[in-house]
Design a protein around this motif. Structure first.
Motif, short mmCIF file in Angstrom:
data_model
loop_
_atom_site.label_atom_id
_atom_site.label_comp_id
_atom_site.label_asym_id
_atom_site.label_seq_id
_atom_site.Cartn_x
_atom_site.Cartn_y
_atom_site.Cartn_z
N GLU A 23 -8.08 -12.77 -5.80
CA GLU A 23 -9.48 -12.86 -6.22
C GLU A 23 -10.41 -13.32 -5.11
OE1 GLU A 23 -10.15 -11.68 -9.06
OE2 GLU A 23 -8.07 -11.49 -9.72
N THR A 24 -9.94 -14.21 -4.24
CA THR A 24 -10.83 -14.78 -3.22
C THR A 24 -10.55 -14.26 -1.82
OG1 THR A 24 -9.38 -16.68 -2.79
CG2 THR A 24 -10.97 -16.88 -4.61
N GLY A 25 -9.38 -13.68 -1.58
CA GLY A 25 -9.04 -13.23 -0.24
C GLY A 25 -8.62 -14.36 0.68
N LYS A 26 -8.35 -15.53 0.14
CA LYS A 26 -7.96 -16.69 0.93
C LYS A 26 -6.45 -16.72 1.11
CE LYS A 26 -8.10 -21.76 0.98
NZ LYS A 26 -8.52 -22.97 0.23
N CYS A 27 -6.01 -17.09 2.32
CA CYS A 27 -4.58 -17.24 2.58
C CYS A 27 -4.08 -18.52 1.93
CB CYS A 27 -4.32 -17.27 4.09
SG CYS A 27 -2.59 -17.52 4.51
N LEU A 28 -3.03 -18.39 1.12
CA LEU A 28 -2.48 -19.54 0.40
C LEU A 28 -1.28 -20.14 1.10
CD1 LEU A 28 -2.60 -17.99 -3.19
CD2 LEU A 28 -4.33 -19.41 -2.08
N LEU A 29 -0.49 -19.32 1.79
CA LEU A 29 0.73 -19.81 2.45
C LEU A 29 1.13 -18.82 3.53
CD1 LEU A 29 3.71 -21.57 0.84
CD2 LEU A 29 4.19 -19.57 2.24
N LYS A 30 1.73 -19.37 4.59
CA LYS A 30 2.18 -18.53 5.71
C LYS A 30 3.64 -18.85 5.98
CE LYS A 30 0.83 -17.20 10.40
NZ LYS A 30 -0.14 -17.44 11.50
N TYR A 31 4.49 -17.82 5.92
CA TYR A 31 5.91 -18.01 6.23
C TYR A 31 6.15 -17.64 7.70
CZ TYR A 31 10.96 -17.67 6.24
OH TYR A 31 12.28 -17.85 6.55
N ALA A 36 0.51 -0.42 -2.54
CA ALA A 36 1.17 -1.11 -3.65
C ALA A 36 0.21 -1.20 -4.83
CB ALA A 36 1.62 -2.51 -3.23
N TRP A 37 0.69 -0.82 -6.02
CA TRP A 37 -0.12 -0.88 -7.23
C TRP A 37 0.06 -2.22 -7.93
CZ3 TRP A 37 -3.64 2.68 -8.82
CH2 TRP A 37 -3.58 3.96 -8.26
N CYS A 38 -1.01 -2.66 -8.62
CA CYS A 38 -0.96 -3.84 -9.49
C CYS A 38 -1.93 -3.57 -10.64
CB CYS A 38 -1.35 -5.10 -8.72
SG CYS A 38 -1.29 -6.60 -9.73
N GLU A 39 -1.47 -2.77 -11.60
CA GLU A 39 -2.37 -2.28 -12.64
C GLU A 39 -2.84 -3.37 -13.59
OE1 GLU A 39 -1.14 2.00 -13.95
OE2 GLU A 39 0.68 0.94 -13.33
N ASP A 40 -2.13 -4.50 -13.64
CA ASP A 40 -2.52 -5.56 -14.56
C ASP A 40 -3.72 -6.36 -14.05
OD1 ASP A 40 -0.44 -4.85 -16.21
OD2 ASP A 40 0.97 -6.27 -15.29
N ASN A 41 -4.03 -6.24 -12.77
CA ASN A 41 -5.15 -6.99 -12.22
C ASN A 41 -6.46 -6.26 -12.52
OD1 ASN A 41 -7.08 -7.89 -9.90
ND2 ASN A 41 -5.43 -9.39 -9.89
N THR A 42 -7.44 -7.00 -13.00
CA THR A 42 -8.70 -6.37 -13.40
C THR A 42 -9.61 -6.05 -12.23
OG1 THR A 42 -9.65 -8.57 -13.76
CG2 THR A 42 -8.65 -7.45 -15.67
N SER A 43 -9.53 -6.83 -11.16
CA SER A 43 -10.44 -6.60 -10.03
C SER A 43 -9.86 -5.64 -9.01
CB SER A 43 -10.79 -7.93 -9.35
OG SER A 43 -9.60 -8.55 -8.86
N CYS A 44 -8.61 -5.85 -8.59
CA CYS A 44 -7.95 -4.98 -7.61
C CYS A 44 -6.65 -4.47 -8.21
CB CYS A 44 -7.66 -5.74 -6.30
SG CYS A 44 -9.10 -6.43 -5.50
N GLY A 92 -7.99 -4.56 -0.87
CA GLY A 92 -7.85 -4.45 -2.31
C GLY A 92 -8.86 -3.47 -2.87
N TRP A 93 -8.39 -2.50 -3.66
CA TRP A 93 -9.24 -1.45 -4.21
C TRP A 93 -9.26 -1.55 -5.73
CZ3 TRP A 93 -11.41 1.81 -0.53
CH2 TRP A 93 -10.79 1.82 0.73
N ASN A 94 -10.38 -1.13 -6.29
CA ASN A 94 -10.47 -0.98 -7.73
C ASN A 94 -10.53 0.51 -8.04
OD1 ASN A 94 -12.43 -0.63 -10.32
ND2 ASN A 94 -11.16 -2.46 -10.51
N ILE A 95 -9.47 1.02 -8.68
CA ILE A 95 -9.38 2.43 -9.02
C ILE A 95 -9.66 2.57 -10.51
CG2 ILE A 95 -7.98 4.51 -8.89
CD1 ILE A 95 -8.50 3.18 -6.19
N ASN A 96 -10.72 3.28 -10.85
CA ASN A 96 -11.04 3.55 -12.25
C ASN A 96 -10.13 4.68 -12.73
OD1 ASN A 96 -12.14 4.13 -14.73
ND2 ASN A 96 -14.26 3.91 -14.05
#
Length: 495
Positions: free
Chosen positions: A187-195, A462-470, A483-487
């Motif tokens: 949602e924010t595009g922020k990096c949460l963790l780096k391995y 990679a698809w993530c159809e459950d996400n409403t924004s991307c 991240g894309w929003n495909i209608n």
């Protein structure tokens, strides 16, 4: 007084031209006879190991070649004069003809041939203009149903692979050539963790089906399993990037911002130690995936083998051999114990582990170049992509020949298929991303311009159809994920 018709005048002009041409040839022949006589007189005075008869034949052949060149030269001069005359006539009528190009031998006849060339040129221009109008219309439609929502920037080198977690919290994972893997807030595009546990390029990343664990494959000849704990930040309003005016197919210079040094996230926590390290490959581990249930993993390597490991003990269960060249990808079925491996040997192999006592394998030869990826769908299909610029859809029940073939204009990289609607996302070497259905019908092309889209080769989708924004993600060698929003309903309605 009778008037001479145009056809009789043209015939007389052609006859005079042939007559002058034959006279020039006769003059040339007489000159050549004198020259050959002089050359034969010189044979006696030259010291050569070749027999006299052979030398004489060689001189005759050279003389014939020279005569042919002279004839061509004379004909070329005549054509140039005809072109100049034709240009003068067309210029008087307000037209021009590209005489320089025609003078290179493309013109063999006179006005009739020039007229056909002009006609063909007009047809080509008309077709190109029409195609451009249709393409612009399609691009406008694509922008309406395919919108860029967010960019994930922070890697210092190209991104090979990306994946979306299957457990809460849902995060985006990226694997990069900068030796690191990153987890992002969608949602924010922020990096949460780096391995940072690998010593080589991180070539793939996959999430455990039920736990907060990630599996990464690397050029250091290992695959790592590591745990993560992240807390999602508060979502911020999404900037509507899609409304900015743009024009498709605008090339970027080599000095754009993508080539600059990208500053990595400074406040991002890091993990440096793996929970489990899987060793036994003798080459780069190019991909890895979890089998259904998450108790076993499969890895694919440049050592031409795929290995099956037990997660709890990290022991090697099976070594899957048979490919003739380096492996490029591996994928597991979402509900069954099936594995498909892809290789540079133009084949992909289906491995069946449903029966513990029988491990069957099927080899499929449907491509003419390296198979870059082969993935399962939720049903009974396999979709394979290749450097031969094709994507093929196969039926698991009858894989003798593909049920659909998609032909493109660029090599295809790691593809993905949406779960519900089975839409295939094709990332290309030429920076394009195209969407097709399982029947091979093209649905859309994601917008790409000087303001949005990928600037370099697109490596994975990679698809993530459950996400409403991307609901679709792509990554590439421009060091960013998008991240894309495909209608999807609108996309299928336009089909």
């Amino acid at each position: 007084m009778p008037v001479e018709s145009g056809s009789s005048a043209a015939a007389r002009q052609a006859k005079q031209k042939r007559k002058s041409h034959s006279l020039s040839i006769r003059r040339t022949n007489s000159t050549e006879q004198e020259r050959s006589g002089l050359q034969r007189d010189m044979l006696d005075g030259q010291d050569s190991k070749l027999p006299l008869s052979l030398r004489s034949n060689l001189l005759d052949l050279f003389s014939q070649i020279e005569r042919e060149f002279e004839n061509l030269y004379i004909e070329n001069l005549e054509l140039r004069r005809d072109i100049e005359t034709l240009n003068d006539r067309l210029a008087a009528e307000g037209q021009t003809l590209e005489g320089a190009d025609l003078a290179k031998g493309a013109l063999k006849t006179k006005a009739s041939h020039s007229t056909s060339q002009l006609s063909q040129k007009l047809k080509t221009t008309y077709k190109a203009s029409t195609s451009k109008i249709v393409s612009s219309f399609k691009a406008t439609t694509s922008r309406a149903v395919c919108q860029l929502v967010r960019e994930y920037v922070g890697h210092r080198d190209g991104i090979w692979d990306l994946s979306v977690s299957r457990t809460q919290p849902v995060v985006l994972g990226t694997a990069s050539a900068d030796h690191s893997a990153m987890l992002w807030s969608i949602e924010t595009g922020k990096c949460l963790l780096k391995y940072m546990g690998h010593q080589g390029s991180v070539n793939s990343i996959k999430f455990h089906p039920t736990e907060q664990m990630a599996l990464t494959a690397s050029g250091d000849q290992t695959a790592h399993i590591w745990r993560y704990m992240v807390q999602l930040p508060t979502p911020q309003p999404v900037a509507d990037i899609s409304q900015t005016p743009c024009e498709d197919d605008v090339d970027f210079s080599d000095k754009d911002e993508a080539d600059g040094e990208v500053e990595g996230p400074t406040d991002c926590p890091s993990v440096r130690v793996a929970t489990t390290t899987l060793r036994s490959h003798q080459g780069v581990v190019i991909a890895a995936d979890w089998l259904v249930g998450g108790k076993q993993v499969v890895t694919a390597s440049w050592d031409r083998a795929a290995n099956l490991y037990d997660v709890e003990t990290s022991e090697l269960v099976h070594s899957l051999t048979g490919h003739d060249q380096e492996l490029t990808h591996c994928c597991t079925h979402p509900t069954q114990r099936l594995v498909v491996t892809s290789s540079r040997d133009t084949t992909f192999r289906l491995w069946d582990f449903r029966d513990p006592s029988i491990h069957s394998v099927n080899v499929f030869q449907g491509h003419t170049d390296a198979v870059t990826s082969a993935v399962f769908t939720v049903g009974d299909n396999v979709v394979s992509g290749s450097d031969d610029r094709t994507v093929k859809v196969w039926d698991l029940k009858n894989m003798r020949s593909p049920i659909a073939t998609i032909r493109t204009d660029s090599a295809v990289n790691r593809i993905s298929v949406s779960v519900t609607q089975k839409i295939i996302a094709l990332p290309h070497d030429n920076r394009q991303v195209r969407l097709f259905d399982m029947a091979g019908v093209r649905l859309a092309r994601l917008p790409r311009s000087n303001r949005q889209g990928h600037r370099r080769m697109v490596c994975c989708s990679a698809w993530c159809e459950d996400n409403t924004s991307c609901n679709l993600f792509t990554c590439g060698f421009d060091r960013q994920a998008i991240g894309w929003n495909i209608n999807i309903p609108a996309l299928l309605q336009e089909k």
